[in-house]
Design a protein around this motif. Structure first.
Motif, PDB file in Angstrom:
ATOM      1  N   MET A   1       0.850  -1.170   0.000  1.00 24.63           N
ATOM      2  CA  MET A   1       0.000   0.000   0.000  1.00 24.63           C
ATOM      3  C   MET A   1       0.899   1.236   0.000  1.00 24.63           C
ATOM      4  N   LYS A   2       0.456   2.257  -0.693  1.00 20.13           N
ATOM      5  CA  LYS A   2       1.188   3.529  -0.726  1.00 20.13           C
ATOM      6  C   LYS A   2       0.544   4.483   0.284  1.00 20.13           C
ATOM      7  N   HIS A  27       5.313  -1.529   2.799  1.00 20.54           N
ATOM      8  CA  HIS A  27       4.523  -0.404   2.298  1.00 20.54           C
ATOM      9  C   HIS A  27       5.429   0.648   1.670  1.00 20.54           C
ATOM     10  N   ASP A  59      -2.719   5.659  -1.401  1.00 24.51           N
ATOM     11  CA  ASP A  59      -3.941   4.916  -1.066  1.00 24.51           C
ATOM     12  C   ASP A  59      -4.576   5.445   0.215  1.00 24.51           C
ATOM     13  N   ARG A  60      -3.712   5.785   1.185  1.00 25.89           N
ATOM     14  CA  ARG A  60      -4.184   6.305   2.470  1.00 25.89           C
ATOM     15  C   ARG A  60      -3.158   7.264   3.036  1.00 25.89           C
ATOM     16  N   LEU A 124      -5.019  -0.229   8.801  1.00 25.45           N
ATOM     17  CA  LEU A 124      -4.638  -0.633   7.444  1.00 25.45           C
ATOM     18  C   LEU A 124      -5.238  -1.975   7.041  1.00 25.45           C
TER      19      LEU A 124
END
Length: 148
Positions: A1-2, A27, A59-60, A124
């Motif tokens: 995930m970014k 990540h 992404d978050r 997450l």
């Protein structure tokens, strides 16, 4: 995930610790600062993270300041950002399941390093529930954003 992450001077150590932790888990991290303990305005760094979310650069996002309050306020000023100030794992789980939060605000004062990492993991790893009532409420939030 970014993940895009930013903090003010009071949260530098926690931010750096979380970045190292998340990188070790695979990540991709965008570090939006701050990079020193020199006094700074949390608004500048919270905005950069929120803008990354809005622009779909990540992404978050995670924002951290002394209490987490200021960061959550600035992040929520950016259209499309649903930032939740979280102090425990249960709230981290619920804000993902119910609110589909895309930004997590943490407090450097009230959340220790180890527990902050547990909160981040929970946040997450939890998916949005897609429950009809929760989806309806998120749609209303988006509608209200358009109105103002």
């Amino acid at each position: 995930m970014k993940i895009s992450i930013g903090c003010d001077h009071s949260a530098l150590e926690l931010k750096n610790s979380i970045i190292a932790y998340l990188k070790a888990k695979g990540h991709e991290i965008i570090d939006r600062g701050t990079y020193t303990k020199d006094s700074c305005d949390y608004t500048d760094y919270g905005y950069l993270v929120a803008k990354d979310i809005k622009d779909k650069v990540c992404d978050r996002g995670i924002v951290i300041c002394y209490t987490g309050i200021g960061m959550s306020i600035i992040a929520n000023k950016v259209k499309g950002v649903r930032c939740a100030l979280v102090m425990d794992k249960d709230a981290a789980k619920l804000t993902r399941e119910h609110n589909d939060s895309n930004c997590l605000a943490l407090s450097a004062k009230y959340t220790g390093d180890a527990y902050a990492k547990e909160i981040v993991d929970t946040w997450l790893e939890t998916e949005f529930s897609f429950n009809e009532r929760h989806a309806r409420r998120i749609a209303k939030i988006s509608k209200y954003e358009e109105e103002f």
